[in-house]
Scaffold this active site. Structure first.
Site, PDB file in Angstrom:
ATOM      1  N   TYR A 249       0.811  -1.219   0.000  1.00  9.79           N
ATOM      2  CA  TYR A 249       0.000   0.000   0.000  1.00  9.79           C
ATOM      3  C   TYR A 249       0.842   1.266   0.000  1.00  9.79           C
ATOM      4  O   TYR A 249       0.404   2.302  -0.520  1.00  9.79           O
ATOM      5  CB  TYR A 249      -1.003  -0.026   1.157  1.00  9.79           C
ATOM      6  CG  TYR A 249      -2.186  -0.886   0.811  1.00  9.79           C
ATOM      7  CD1 TYR A 249      -3.236  -0.390   0.054  1.00  9.79           C
ATOM      8  CD2 TYR A 249      -2.220  -2.228   1.182  1.00  9.79           C
ATOM      9  CE1 TYR A 249      -4.300  -1.191  -0.314  1.00  9.79           C
ATOM     10  CE2 TYR A 249      -3.288  -3.045   0.821  1.00  9.79           C
ATOM     11  CZ  TYR A 249      -4.318  -2.528   0.069  1.00  9.79           C
ATOM     12  OH  TYR A 249      -5.367  -3.331  -0.311  1.00  9.79           O
TER      13      TYR A 249
ATOM     14  N   HIS B  20     -15.050   2.264  -1.375  1.00  7.03           N
ATOM     15  CA  HIS B  20     -13.989   1.353  -0.923  1.00  7.03           C
ATOM     16  C   HIS B  20     -12.908   2.062  -0.114  1.00  7.03           C
ATOM     17  O   HIS B  20     -11.808   1.539   0.044  1.00  7.03           O
ATOM     18  CB  HIS B  20     -13.363   0.642  -2.131  1.00  7.03           C
ATOM     19  CG  HIS B  20     -14.299  -0.310  -2.796  1.00  7.03           C
ATOM     20  ND1 HIS B  20     -14.166  -0.716  -4.110  1.00  7.03           N
ATOM     21  CD2 HIS B  20     -15.407  -0.940  -2.329  1.00  7.03           C
ATOM     22  CE1 HIS B  20     -15.144  -1.549  -4.418  1.00  7.03           C
ATOM     23  NE2 HIS B  20     -15.907  -1.696  -3.351  1.00  7.03           N
TER      24      HIS B  20
ATOM     25  N   SER C 186     -15.649  -2.931 -13.955  1.00  6.73           N
ATOM     26  CA  SER C 186     -15.609  -4.318 -14.433  1.00  6.73           C
ATOM     27  C   SER C 186     -16.964  -4.994 -14.320  1.00  6.73           C
ATOM     28  O   SER C 186     -17.225  -5.998 -14.981  1.00  6.73           O
ATOM     29  CB  SER C 186     -14.577  -5.123 -13.629  1.00  6.73           C
ATOM     30  OG  SER C 186     -14.986  -5.248 -12.269  1.00  6.73           O
TER      31      SER C 186
END
Length: 241
Positions: free
Chosen positions: A55, A111, A180
């Site tokens: 990250y 998210h 997606s």
């Protein structure tokens, strides 16, 4: 057509042209890295050093990236709709801040956000642009080893679900950009919009997994399809060209 309230859902495809990788496409992030070893609470508990390294890399990449014409077009759309007394509800699956840097004022990150950090000991959330490590103390409570990216990992609850649901049901048009169609609950919003007779439009580089849920689709790079969508909306169209 008088469209006043637009719900826009964006995914990794809108940031791809800014140099940030997608996740599920061929060559995407999850084809090169195992998400179960990097993006779950269990992975963080088992090896926080590896998760932090991953990250930290993504955070540095996100800060180097620049918004592209698709981000700019959505910022302009927000301003235009607001001036008309309408609203753009911008819900993004992306954890980068490219929408904000392009000028979007209200962005809902389902998210989470890569440029924020959360303490697992006290729950405090901080704006964060530096690397994190197991030695990083929480600025609020001082605990070491408790800081993590404020992103939603696999197995965790997405954020702002009530606000998202409310905005979706109040919208005149649902638009998915660069998604997606494989990650839920976001992938189910198109079907939910159809259930309530809300027009649906997809702007994607290629057909998404849930392409059948959209009444209209425009294929092509987001840097082209989103400015064209904006122009059509401002001309009084339905965004489909």
């Amino acid at each position: 057509m008088d469209i006043q309230n637009i719900f826009v859902l964006t995914g990794a495809g809108i940031s791809a042209e800014s140099g940030l990788g997608t996740f599920r496409d061929r060559g995407g992030v999850w084809s090169r890295f195992d998400p179960m070893k990097l993006a779950t609470p269990e992975a963080f508990a088992a090896d926080p050093v590896v998760v932090h390294d991953f990250y930290n890399m993504r955070r540095r990449d996100a800060m180097k990236a620049e918004p592209n014409p698709a981000h700019a077009a959505l910022a302009r759309l927000e301003a235009e709709l607001t001036a008309r007394g309408g609203r753009l509800f911008l819900c993004t699956q992306n954890v980068d801040d490219l929408h904000e840097r392009a000028g979007s004022r209200e962005v809902v990150h389902i998210h989470g956000e890569l440029l924020k950090a959360r303490c697992t000991a006290c729950g405090a959330v901080q704006a964060w642009r530096e690397d994190l490590s197991v030695e990083t103390p929480c600025p609020s409570c001082g605990t070491r080893g408790s800081m993590r990216p404020d992103v939603v990992w696999f197995g965790e609850m997405p954020k702002h679900l009530d606000a998202i649901e409310d905005a979706l049901l109040k919208s005149d048009l649902f638009v998915a950009i660069g998604t997606s169609g494989a990650v839920y609950p976001a992938a189910g919003y198109a079907a939910q919009a159809r259930e309530f007779a809300i027009p649906t439009l997809a702007l994607n580089l290629e057909a998404a997994d849930n392409a059948g849920m959209f009444a209209k689709t425009r294929l092509g790079p987001a840097s082209e399809t989103v400015p064209a969508f904006l122009a059509d909306i401002l001309a009084g169209g339905d965004g489909a060209g």
